[in-house]
Design an enzyme around this catalytic site. Structure first.
Site, PDB file in Angstrom:
ATOM      1  N   LYS A 252       0.845  -1.189   0.000  1.00  0.00           N
ATOM      2  CA  LYS A 252       0.000   0.000   0.000  1.00  0.00           C
ATOM      3  C   LYS A 252       0.882   1.242   0.000  1.00  0.00           C
ATOM      4  O   LYS A 252       1.618   1.495   0.947  1.00  0.00           O
ATOM      5  CB  LYS A 252      -0.901   0.001   1.232  1.00  0.00           C
ATOM      6  CG  LYS A 252      -1.874   1.146   1.257  1.00  0.00           C
ATOM      7  CD  LYS A 252      -2.856   0.993   2.402  1.00  0.00           C
ATOM      8  CE  LYS A 252      -3.961   2.023   2.341  1.00  0.00           C
ATOM      9  NZ  LYS A 252      -3.488   3.373   2.189  1.00  0.00           N
ATOM     10  N   ARG A 257      -3.751   8.900  -5.600  1.00  0.00           N
ATOM     11  CA  ARG A 257      -4.434   7.931  -6.443  1.00  0.00           C
ATOM     12  C   ARG A 257      -4.564   8.535  -7.841  1.00  0.00           C
ATOM     13  O   ARG A 257      -4.950   9.690  -7.989  1.00  0.00           O
ATOM     14  CB  ARG A 257      -5.812   7.623  -5.881  1.00  0.00           C
ATOM     15  CG  ARG A 257      -6.494   6.516  -6.638  1.00  0.00           C
ATOM     16  CD  ARG A 257      -7.345   5.707  -5.745  1.00  0.00           C
ATOM     17  NE  ARG A 257      -7.877   4.542  -6.417  1.00  0.00           N
ATOM     18  CZ  ARG A 257      -8.730   3.728  -5.846  1.00  0.00           C
ATOM     19  NH1 ARG A 257      -9.138   3.954  -4.607  1.00  0.00           N
ATOM     20  NH2 ARG A 257      -9.172   2.663  -6.480  1.00  0.00           N
ATOM     21  N   ARG A 272      -8.456  10.922  -6.891  1.00  0.00           N
ATOM     22  CA  ARG A 272      -9.386  10.154  -6.056  1.00  0.00           C
ATOM     23  C   ARG A 272     -10.763  10.804  -6.066  1.00  0.00           C
ATOM     24  O   ARG A 272     -11.781  10.173  -5.985  1.00  0.00           O
ATOM     25  CB  ARG A 272      -8.793  10.135  -4.633  1.00  0.00           C
ATOM     26  CG  ARG A 272      -9.718   9.891  -3.479  1.00  0.00           C
ATOM     27  CD  ARG A 272      -9.728   8.423  -3.154  1.00  0.00           C
ATOM     28  NE  ARG A 272     -10.337   8.115  -1.883  1.00  0.00           N
ATOM     29  CZ  ARG A 272     -11.641   8.185  -1.633  1.00  0.00           C
ATOM     30  NH1 ARG A 272     -12.465   8.593  -2.574  1.00  0.00           N
ATOM     31  NH2 ARG A 272     -12.104   7.834  -0.457  1.00  0.00           N
ATOM     32  N   GLU A 302      -1.324   4.265  -7.965  1.00  0.00           N
ATOM     33  CA  GLU A 302      -0.952   5.258  -6.959  1.00  0.00           C
ATOM     34  C   GLU A 302       0.411   5.828  -7.348  1.00  0.00           C
ATOM     35  O   GLU A 302       1.362   5.074  -7.596  1.00  0.00           O
ATOM     36  CB  GLU A 302      -0.893   4.576  -5.587  1.00  0.00           C
ATOM     37  CG  GLU A 302      -0.641   5.501  -4.433  1.00  0.00           C
ATOM     38  CD  GLU A 302      -1.911   6.052  -3.769  1.00  0.00           C
ATOM     39  OE1 GLU A 302      -3.035   5.801  -4.266  1.00  0.00           O
ATOM     40  OE2 GLU A 302      -1.766   6.751  -2.759  1.00  0.00           O
ATOM     41  N   PHE A 342      -2.300  -0.805 -10.148  1.00  0.00           N
ATOM     42  CA  PHE A 342      -2.834  -1.959  -9.438  1.00  0.00           C
ATOM     43  C   PHE A 342      -4.150  -2.482 -10.001  1.00  0.00           C
ATOM     44  O   PHE A 342      -4.654  -3.486  -9.556  1.00  0.00           O
ATOM     45  CB  PHE A 342      -2.931  -1.709  -7.927  1.00  0.00           C
ATOM     46  CG  PHE A 342      -3.687  -0.462  -7.522  1.00  0.00           C
ATOM     47  CD1 PHE A 342      -5.060  -0.396  -7.602  1.00  0.00           C
ATOM     48  CD2 PHE A 342      -2.994   0.638  -7.020  1.00  0.00           C
ATOM     49  CE1 PHE A 342      -5.742   0.735  -7.203  1.00  0.00           C
ATOM     50  CE2 PHE A 342      -3.668   1.781  -6.616  1.00  0.00           C
ATOM     51  CZ  PHE A 342      -5.048   1.833  -6.712  1.00  0.00           C
ATOM     52  N   LYS A 422      -7.873  -3.207   3.805  1.00  0.00           N
ATOM     53  CA  LYS A 422      -6.581  -2.590   4.110  1.00  0.00           C
ATOM     54  C   LYS A 422      -6.145  -2.890   5.536  1.00  0.00           C
ATOM     55  O   LYS A 422      -6.969  -3.067   6.438  1.00  0.00           O
ATOM     56  CB  LYS A 422      -6.652  -1.082   3.876  1.00  0.00           C
ATOM     57  CG  LYS A 422      -7.679  -0.343   4.690  1.00  0.00           C
ATOM     58  CD  LYS A 422      -7.762   1.116   4.231  1.00  0.00           C
ATOM     59  CE  LYS A 422      -8.919   1.833   4.896  1.00  0.00           C
ATOM     60  NZ  LYS A 422      -9.174   3.160   4.401  1.00  0.00           N
TER      61      LYS A 422
HETATM   62  P1  ATP Z   1     -10.114   5.600   1.319  1.00  0.00           P
HETATM   63  O1  ATP Z   1      -9.454   5.846   0.014  1.00  0.00           O
HETATM   64  O2  ATP Z   1     -10.229   4.148   1.652  1.00  0.00           O
HETATM   65  O3  ATP Z   1     -11.356   6.381   1.538  1.00  0.00           O
HETATM   66  P2  ATP Z   1      -7.971   7.045   2.356  1.00  0.00           P
HETATM   67  O4  ATP Z   1      -8.065   8.038   1.280  1.00  0.00           O
HETATM   68  O5  ATP Z   1      -7.662   7.488   3.744  1.00  0.00           O
HETATM   69  O6  ATP Z   1      -9.236   6.165   2.463  1.00  0.00           O
HETATM   70  P3  ATP Z   1      -6.561   4.747   2.677  1.00  0.00           P
HETATM   71  O7  ATP Z   1      -7.542   4.353   3.687  1.00  0.00           O
HETATM   72  O8  ATP Z   1      -5.207   5.013   3.187  1.00  0.00           O
HETATM   73  O9  ATP Z   1      -6.974   5.999   1.884  1.00  0.00           O
HETATM   74  O10 ATP Z   1      -6.508   3.564   1.595  1.00  0.00           O
HETATM   75  C1  ATP Z   1      -7.028   3.499   0.320  1.00  0.00           C
HETATM   76  C2  ATP Z   1      -6.103   4.169  -0.680  1.00  0.00           C
HETATM   77  O11 ATP Z   1      -4.849   3.514  -0.753  1.00  0.00           O
HETATM   78  C3  ATP Z   1      -6.581   4.092  -2.112  1.00  0.00           C
HETATM   79  O12 ATP Z   1      -7.541   5.083  -2.362  1.00  0.00           O
HETATM   80  C4  ATP Z   1      -5.297   4.298  -2.916  1.00  0.00           C
HETATM   81  O13 ATP Z   1      -5.131   5.686  -3.125  1.00  0.00           O
HETATM   82  C5  ATP Z   1      -4.211   3.844  -1.979  1.00  0.00           C
HETATM   83  N1  ATP Z   1      -3.440   2.665  -2.443  1.00  0.00           N
HETATM   84  C6  ATP Z   1      -2.103   2.542  -2.333  1.00  0.00           C
HETATM   85  N2  ATP Z   1      -1.668   1.376  -2.785  1.00  0.00           N
HETATM   86  C7  ATP Z   1      -2.770   0.692  -3.228  1.00  0.00           C
HETATM   87  C8  ATP Z   1      -2.946  -0.601  -3.816  1.00  0.00           C
HETATM   88  N3  ATP Z   1      -1.937  -1.428  -4.033  1.00  0.00           N
HETATM   89  N4  ATP Z   1      -4.216  -0.952  -4.132  1.00  0.00           N
HETATM   90  C9  ATP Z   1      -5.263  -0.113  -3.914  1.00  0.00           C
HETATM   91  N5  ATP Z   1      -5.136   1.118  -3.353  1.00  0.00           N
HETATM   92  C10 ATP Z   1      -3.894   1.519  -3.010  1.00  0.00           C
END
Ligand code: ATP
Length: 589
Positions: A252, A257, A272, A302, A342, A422
């Site tokens: 991750k 994004r 995003r 990402e 991804f 996650k």
């Molecule tokens: P969310 O996007 O779930 O609302 P957030 O913006 O706080 O919450 P995280 O909870 O940290 O983000 O986790 C999701 C995000 O992780 C994804 O939106 C993407 O941007 C990022 N990401 C990084 N690596 C990956 C991966 N390998 N697969 C999917 N997402 C990934």
């Protein structure tokens, strides 16, 4: 439909607080409107001119709107300004001034909904020298022809204050009622929305062509797909169980994004939040053109800054410096990005969202042939130990954690589902994940903060089922001085006199604000409290946060998230039961 009639619907909307009443008013409005008006009505009601990826902004400041009102009514700019200060709301000020000038209508022309929309679009698209005066005049013409109640909404629109409190879910439900006479069609409408990200377009299609048009919605190049989101679980055992014993585990990355669309040489990169951010990444655009072996493609990834010399990923605070309008070229040299791909949603005319994860990934892998766009690191795991080891390895490499993915799942647009789970790094005594909360009010400062007149925020989660914001915490710490100034000035502009319709709260802040901004909050624990409404059933207590504090050193407001993308009440409730379970396990029970 005349704009006057639409204004009357808005008055009705403002007078109700239950979501069911809002759905009734909206479906009645959709029934009355002509099919070629519905799209614009959806945009106006949501206070926008177009979906986010079109990036159309009004570009009108308060002073300009005051001048338009002055020109339209014959009042002086000072009079308008005075009334605005008195009312604290430009819409109300315009309405009152127009009431005083009712007998002096400057024009007998009445605008239709489409005419008001078109004029507003023209105002937004007018730029360059002399554009300020042109914009003021165009708005003044509409105000001059408006009745007092029309004027109220006409001036709120370009100031981005016309969100009627009607969320996406309410629009979709109202459309479902209109299209089929029943709310159950909502899911199909939601699917159409998830793959085109344009609520106005979905509304227009259903109005013009009914149910079938929606069924035939297709993934389209350069229309961003609402991104798939990940659920959370606290342990690798639970993740594997949910994944039926075997899953893919991806690294991750904590960057931006990027949803990449490519057709021949044309490339666009969406954020995003579905904004067109192509200008931020000239280096990635070039890499997409050179390193992807496909004529047309939509992929998810990402982007993260990478230090070639030390082979280290840079933390998000560094990567975010790439988010700028000027000096991008210099930053590219200093801070090259890698794009970790991804997922694959579309390839050469075919929808890949419906294909299983393993096939999407294998296909994508074969298309990449460079060293800027790489596949995200992953393993296939079928024991908790493999998952834990990979998690530790990712953390050691400076990453945020891992995302487990179900091998046979489709790409589920716009939804947080357990096909992606996650697991993030956490520190002792803290919740492993931050929460993205909606600001619904703020408090005035005491003591040292008096000079900022800012004493903290009242924040809420989003309850998707109710389409309401439920308070979960009062946040009083973690702010830098700069952030306090930023928050105060942003919130002052969206202050409202009473509790906004979609807010459910027992706590009364010094000022209510229209739910528009999201902040990221870290806390130690989720507790239960009678003071908050998050997850509260009748007679019950709600969830609250222990030691909540704002995260991040730069801007306080997370502009990449809309309020409907905030942490949901359901997520908080799940985090609450997860943390209970972990504690029971810790104590050896
Ligand atoms: P969310 O996007 O779930 O609302 P957030 O913006 O706080 O919450 P995280 O909870 O940290 O983000 O986790 C999701 C995000 O992780 C994804 O939106 C993407 O941007 C990022 N990401 C990084 N690596 C990956 C991966 N390998 N697969 C999917 N997402 C990934």
């Amino acid at each position: 439909m005349q704009f006057k009639e639409l204004s009357e619907y808005y008055e009705k909307l403002e007078s109700v607080s239950s979501r069911l009443s809002m759905i009734d008013i909206m479906s009645d409005l959709f029934k009355k409107a002509k099919p070629n008006e519905i799209k614009n009505i959806v945009y106006i009601t949501q206070g926008v001119l177009a979906p986010p990826f079109e990036g159309i902004e009004f570009g009108m400041a308060e002073k300009m709107v005051e001048e338009s009102i002055a020109i339209a009514t014959g009042f002086t700019k000072e009079d308008v300004e005075k009334e605005y200060r008195k009312q604290g709301d430009m819409g109300k000020a315009a309405q009152i001034i127009k009431e005083k000038t009712k007998l002096m209508r400057m024009s007998s022309r009445e605008y239709t909904v489409n005419e008001v929309y078109e004029t507003m679009r023209k105002i937004a698209l007018t730029s360059g020298s002399g554009s300020k005066d042109q914009k003021i005049k165009m708005l003044a013409n509409v105000v001059a022809s408006s009745s007092p109640i029309e004027a109220k909404y006409v001036v709120k629109y370009p100031l981005n204050e016309l969100r009627m409190g009607v969320g996406d879910a309410t629009v979709l439900e109202a459309l479902s009622v209109v299209g089929t006479g029943d709310r159950k069609f909502k899911e199909e409408l939601e699917h159409a929305y998830n793959i085109c990200s344009d609520l106005g377009l979905v509304a227009e299609e259903i109005a013009k062509r009914g149910e079938n048009a929606i069924k035939n919605f297709r993934v389209t190049l350069f229309k961003p797909i609402r991104p798939a989101l990940a659920e959370r679980l606290p342990t690798s055992e639970e993740i594997l169980e949910k994944m039926h014993g075997k899953c893919s585990v991806e690294q991750k990355y904590d960057g931006f994004r990027c949803q990449v669309h490519k057709n021949g040489k044309d490339v666009k990169i969406f954020s995003r939040r579905l904004e067109d951010t192509t200008h931020m990444y000239p280096d990635l655009v070039e890499a997409v053109q050179k390193e992807i072996n496909a004529n047309s493609i939509i992929l998810d990834g990402e982007a993260i800054a990478f230090n070639e010399k030390t082979s280290e990923f840079l933390p998000f605070q560094e990567t975010i410096q790439r988010k700028r309008k000027h000096g991008i070229k210099e930053k590219i040299e200093e801070m090259p990005l890698k794009l970790f791909a991804f997922d694959l949603m579309y390839l050469n005319g075919e929808n890949y969202m419906i294909e299983p994860y393993h096939k999407r990934r294998d296909t994508l892998k074969k298309l990449l042939n460079g060293d800027t766009i790489l596949m995200s690191g992953y393993i296939i795991a079928d024991t908790p130990k493999q998952l834990d080891d990979y998690f530790e390895e990712s953390i050691e490499n400076g990453l945020e954690g891992i995302i487990a993915k179900e091998l046979n799942s489709q790409y589920i647009a716009g939804a947080r589902k357990f096909s992606w789970i996650k697991l993030k790094r956490s520190y002792k005594g803290e919740l492993s994940d931050t929460l993205d909360l909606v600001i619904v009010g703020y408090f005035l400062g005491k003591g040292i903060r008096t000079e900022f007149k800012f004493g903290g925020l009242l924040c809420a989660t989003y309850n998707k089922k109710r389409d309401m914001f439920e308070t979960v915490s009062r946040i009083g710490s973690g702010f830098t001085e700069k952030q306090m100034v930023e928050l105060k000035s942003a919130l002052d502009k969206i202050k409202v006199g009473s509790k906004p319709p979609r807010v459910d709260s027992i706590v009364k802040p010094d000022f209510w604000v229209t739910p528009r901004y999201v902040v990221t909050i870290k806390a130690d624990e989720i507790t239960k409290s009678p003071m908050h409404t998050c997850g509260r059933n009748e007679g019950d207590v709600g969830f609250a946060l222990r030691f909540p504090r704002l995260v991040g050193e730069n801007e306080a407001i997370r502009r990449d998230k809309s309020v409907e993308e905030a942490t949901t009440t359901k997520e908080v409730s799940e985090m609450y039961s997860n943390q209970k379970r972990v504690r029971v396990e810790d104590s050896g029970a």
